[in-house]
Design an enzyme around this catalytic site. Structure first.
Site, short mmCIF file in Angstrom:
data_model
loop_
_atom_site.label_atom_id
_atom_site.label_comp_id
_atom_site.label_asym_id
_atom_site.label_seq_id
_atom_site.Cartn_x
_atom_site.Cartn_y
_atom_site.Cartn_z
N ARG A 19 -21.66 -5.87 133.67
CA ARG A 19 -21.49 -7.30 133.95
C ARG A 19 -20.10 -7.55 134.53
O ARG A 19 -19.10 -7.35 133.83
CB ARG A 19 -21.65 -8.13 132.66
CG ARG A 19 -22.98 -7.94 131.94
CD ARG A 19 -24.13 -8.69 132.58
NE ARG A 19 -25.42 -8.15 132.12
CZ ARG A 19 -26.12 -8.65 131.09
NH1 ARG A 19 -25.66 -9.69 130.43
NH2 ARG A 19 -27.28 -8.12 130.75
N ARG B 96 -16.53 -11.06 122.32
CA ARG B 96 -17.90 -10.53 122.35
C ARG B 96 -18.40 -10.16 123.74
O ARG B 96 -19.59 -9.98 123.95
CB ARG B 96 -18.86 -11.49 121.67
CG ARG B 96 -19.02 -12.83 122.36
CD ARG B 96 -20.13 -13.60 121.65
NE ARG B 96 -20.61 -14.71 122.47
CZ ARG B 96 -21.71 -15.38 122.22
NH1 ARG B 96 -22.47 -15.04 121.22
NH2 ARG B 96 -22.07 -16.38 122.99
N GLU C 271 -25.97 -14.61 119.31
CA GLU C 271 -27.17 -14.09 119.95
C GLU C 271 -27.04 -12.57 120.12
O GLU C 271 -26.04 -12.08 120.62
CB GLU C 271 -27.33 -14.78 121.32
CG GLU C 271 -28.51 -14.32 122.14
CD GLU C 271 -28.09 -13.48 123.32
OE1 GLU C 271 -27.22 -13.91 124.09
OE2 GLU C 271 -28.63 -12.36 123.47
N SER D 297 -32.23 -11.38 123.74
CA SER D 297 -32.82 -12.42 124.57
C SER D 297 -34.09 -11.83 125.16
O SER D 297 -34.08 -10.69 125.63
CB SER D 297 -31.82 -12.80 125.67
OG SER D 297 -32.11 -14.07 126.16
#
Lengths: 551, 551
Positions: free
Chosen positions: B320, B328, B474, B477
């Site tokens: 990413r 995080r 989270e 996903s």
């Protein structure tokens, strides 16, 4: 488009028109005679018409589609409902289920109408297939339903309900040949919106025999077509089996090493410097700077050893920016890497790696026999051979390997290194002499190995390093590593690497590191050579080479 | 440098000089008297000298180093020999071995001399340690040997031979506290060539309690120091345990899915186009063109479903290019991804994923209890809680989650999305109300999800998608995906993606694809949140973020 809606033919029964005749006053005799004649004519006509109407009604009744609920395209599944109806796998169908109604989702592999009342479908799930029969029957299967089923485009995905019937004779066109499915319902889940580039049947046919020149025009075109349409190509039973075996190799690798106290690590693929060896690396734009893609987890796994992890393995992508367009090179492949501390001698690692391969070979043969058989049908090959028994795996020193080649007529001066051609030749010679496709070469010349390789204690021109071979191709390269920072820096300089460019790696050894060794295995090479697929791209889901980044 | 050679003091016995006196002629009486006096003096001096010499000889004899074979630096291990002496693990030492002589390789964690005749060493292997005692004894352990051992730099790697002795009382400073090792030999395998940036003892101390503002100056400096010297940092018992747990999570993920008929795939990280979602991707120089690093295996795993793989998972790096410097986010992390065909409803996937997490939580607690305990000592945290029993895992719809936050005072207009802060708040509210750190939110608004997400069958503003949460963050996903090429192209255009730019992906659906769904799990996030490590970098071997590419 295969997703045509079933056409509903409502009953078109038209009642025959019947009209009462009104009596006129005072007709003549001839007139009466004439009338009588006409009446008789009309009566006959009416009779005929009635009869026709009856026939028409009968015919129409025969064409009412009483099966509209039993076939057709389903609405797009958006999880509208969840009836929780059990679905079965084709592989699980057995004659003992004779008479049971089952429901399953499958591909239409082939569809063949026999007259207008019967359709044979071959339904496929992964490596398994079964014959399904749709036969017109009153109130159950209509002619319209049969016509629709016969028109289903192959590779459509259907939801089929049917009764399992024990087959009177083995159906050779299906892998589950002792039963067939008598369809009661057939619905389309997903159709095709394009023309198939080739059929899965075609793609599954045996390959032409391997030739020495492996990139013959015919084969290359074929492989490229496959790879361009890899999603269809992967559906062949061969490829389904190939990738189950790929999964198996990874699983067996981990299983063996987990049992030997290894832990799995994940090292970064983004590196701050372009280092390690002469192999070219890919450069990445990294925010305002740059990074490089790791050409192996070599540095990281050694640092894990310096960090007391003792025994580590990693399964992950490795990247090579080499413009090699051969049958055995890719720009990205999966490395099965391991590294371990040694107590006394690097042969501890070499022997553990040997044990690992024997575990893989034995287990593949045992647990994946049917997958291997499936692949054999398309890629005929001698069974992969290795030595069992007390003498163990054949281990040659580099010198001995050279001697074998020299004896066979290769000029010794060509053998400072053993190139790909000579590797294959050696593989054939070893197979002929020792009856094995699997062997180890130990003690490579230091000049051929990277700077982190430990030299032999007596002869510094030789190193504590080994390669493993399958069918005459290298599938593993490994060695004892240098764990002493001073010697490491010295060997870096000797190979033209600036120690300052690898300071965090070098620091790991300045901080104390146990003697250690390891190796790197190419997953796709093992798979290709075990199955003799002849091209490494066949062993990769979506292969990458200098000319291919898609799909 | 700790690798000082043992100094050999050869016996320096000098025999005392004794000379016979020669008699002169005709001495006087006074002369004779004088001489007698002198002779007496000389005799006494000689006597004294002889006595001294005897003492000197005795002393010298006492200082002979009779232990030179038993200690010192070993030559660099180049696999010179292979005596095949068994070596033991510290963890395997038990009081039942009392009296046995064992051999082991370990780090010197601490070294403390008590006077000149006794040295206490704490020897460490990974998460285990034992106390070793070196005590001067005639013919066995010399003073010189004790002095050398006391001077060993901590973090040196030694080969220790000793007799196992049942310890009279539990030694608290060692993990194996019921025995100690009475050393008979101690050799240096690998010393340090640099100054330790910090000691492993220091690095293993409990962290200061977590504060709301997690990037306090003190903590950040500390973490950076650790990460800059990650090889030493990783040697702490905490980190050895953390990465055993990381291994455990991967193992349990595969174990569960293997049991459910999944196969492992490996998809390419090099992509031809920068696609998928809004997240930024890294660009790679690819020969004369360019490529991009995959930000997830999303496209490939869906294509594997279109290729009939049915159920697939992948464990691999995802990249990413987001300039996020939070606790995080990393630029490279490990994705635990899966995708599966569904029969009826996407909750089949959601429930399988739930089953997977419960399997992981239960097994981690059972099989890794001691590792969790080890980590707790440095990172105190409430035990991770989840719901067992018939009611099952808490599942909230997005709407219900919003309502919980609104009831707690969050303005509804802020809740088109639930941001990180509100996620954490929701986590606290859920924990208070339902006593669980683990829950699922289903039915996210379509606007928040990528183009490949299947809309709800009734409300197109809502989607068939879910997130899984641990401690209010989270960690997964997932969703049902669009398997219809027409709808997919439509949704691409709706999100500003040109379908032509993703033609090989789109083709996969034109060729027929079953309904399917899946999810992606962040390995390091699960590890961080299960153990409450507070920063994701602690859960990554060699973390990568916008500012860190080394080591």
């Amino acid at each position: 488009m295969a997703d045509s809606e079933p056409i509903q033919n409502p009953p078109t029964v038209q009642p025959a028109a019947t009209e009462g005749a009104e009596a006129p006053k005072g007709p003549s005799k001839s007139e009466l005679k004439k009338r009588a004649k006409e009446e008789e004519k009309a009566r006959k006509a009416a009779e005929k018409a009635a009869k026709q109407a009856e026939l028409d009604a009968q015919k129409a009744a025969a064409e009412v589609d009483y099966a509209t609920e039993f076939y057709g395209k389903l609405p797009l599944n958006k999880s509208q409902s969840r009836p929780r109806r059990e679905r079965v796998q084709i592989a699980a169908l057995t004659p003992s289920m004779d008479g049971q109604t089952v429901l399953l989702r499958a591909r239409v592999q082939t569809s063949r109408a026999q007259g207008s009342k019967m359709v044979f479908l071959n339904l496929r799930q992964r490596t398994d297939s079964v014959q399904a029969l749709l036969s017109v029957a009153p109130e159950k299967v209509s002619k319209q339903m049969a016509k629709w089923a016969a028109g289903l485009q192959i590779e459509s995905i259907v939801l089929a309900e049917g009764v399992v019937k024990k087959s009177p004779e083995i159906i050779k066109s299906a892998t589950v040949g002792d039963v067939e499915l008598h369809l009661t319902q057939l619905h389309l889940i997903s159709g095709l919106e394009t023309v198939l580039p080739f059929t899965v049947d075609d793609a599954n046919r045996p390959e032409p025999p391997e030739t020495e020149a492996e990139d013959v025009q015919f084969k290359r075109v074929l492989l490229d077509t496959r790879l361009n349409n890899r999603v269809v190509d992967l559906r062949t039973q061969t490829n389904q089996a190939v990738f189950k075996l790929q999964h198996g190799i990874g699983h067996l690798f981990r299983e063996y090493l987990d049992g030997k106290g290894f832990i799995e690590i994940h090292s970064p693929k983004l590196q701050g410097a372009a280092t390690e060896s002469g192999a070219s690396v890919f450069q990445v734009s990294y925010f305002k700077g740059k990074a490089f893609l790791a050409q192996s987890p070599q540095l990281a796994k050694q640092m894990a050893i310096a960090a007391d992890f003792e025994r580590v393995y990693e399964i992950g992508p490795v990247f090579r920016a080499e413009d090699s367009n051969t049958h055995r090179h890719m720009t990205e492949f999966i490395g099965l890497d391991l590294e371990m501390a040694i107590e006394e001698h690097y042969h501890e690692v070499m022997e553990l790696l040997d044990g690992l391969f024997l575990h893989m070979f034995r287990s593949l043969k045992q647990k994946y026999a049917s997958e291997i058989e499936t692949v054999r049908k398309q890629f005929p090959a001698d069974e992969f051979k290795w030595r069992e028994g007390p003498e163990g795996t054949l281990k040659l020193s580099f010198k001995e390997a050279v001697n074998i080649l020299v004896e066979d007529g290769v000029p010794r001066e060509d053998l400072d290194d053993i190139d790909t051609t000579n590797e294959k030749r050696l593989g054939r010679l070893v197979r002929a002499k020792y009856d094995t496709d699997y062997f180890i070469i130990d003690k490579f010349p230091m000049a051929l190995r990277p700077f982190y390789t430990m030299p032999d204690p007596e002869d510094p021109t030789v190193s504590n390093s080994y390669d493993f071979f399958m069918r005459g191709e290298e599938i593993l390269s490994g060695a004892q590593r240098v764990h002493d920072a001073t010697l490491l820096a010295e060997q870096m300089r000797g190979k033209g690497v600036d120690p300052a460019s690898m300071s965090s790696y070098l620091d790991a050894f300045k901080l104390g590191c146990p003697p250690h060794g390891g190796g790197g295995i190419g997953l796709e090479r093992v798979l290709m050579l075990f199955l003799k697929l002849n091209n490494i791209r066949r062993a990769s889901l979506f292969p990458r080479d200098p000319k291919r980044l898609e799909p």
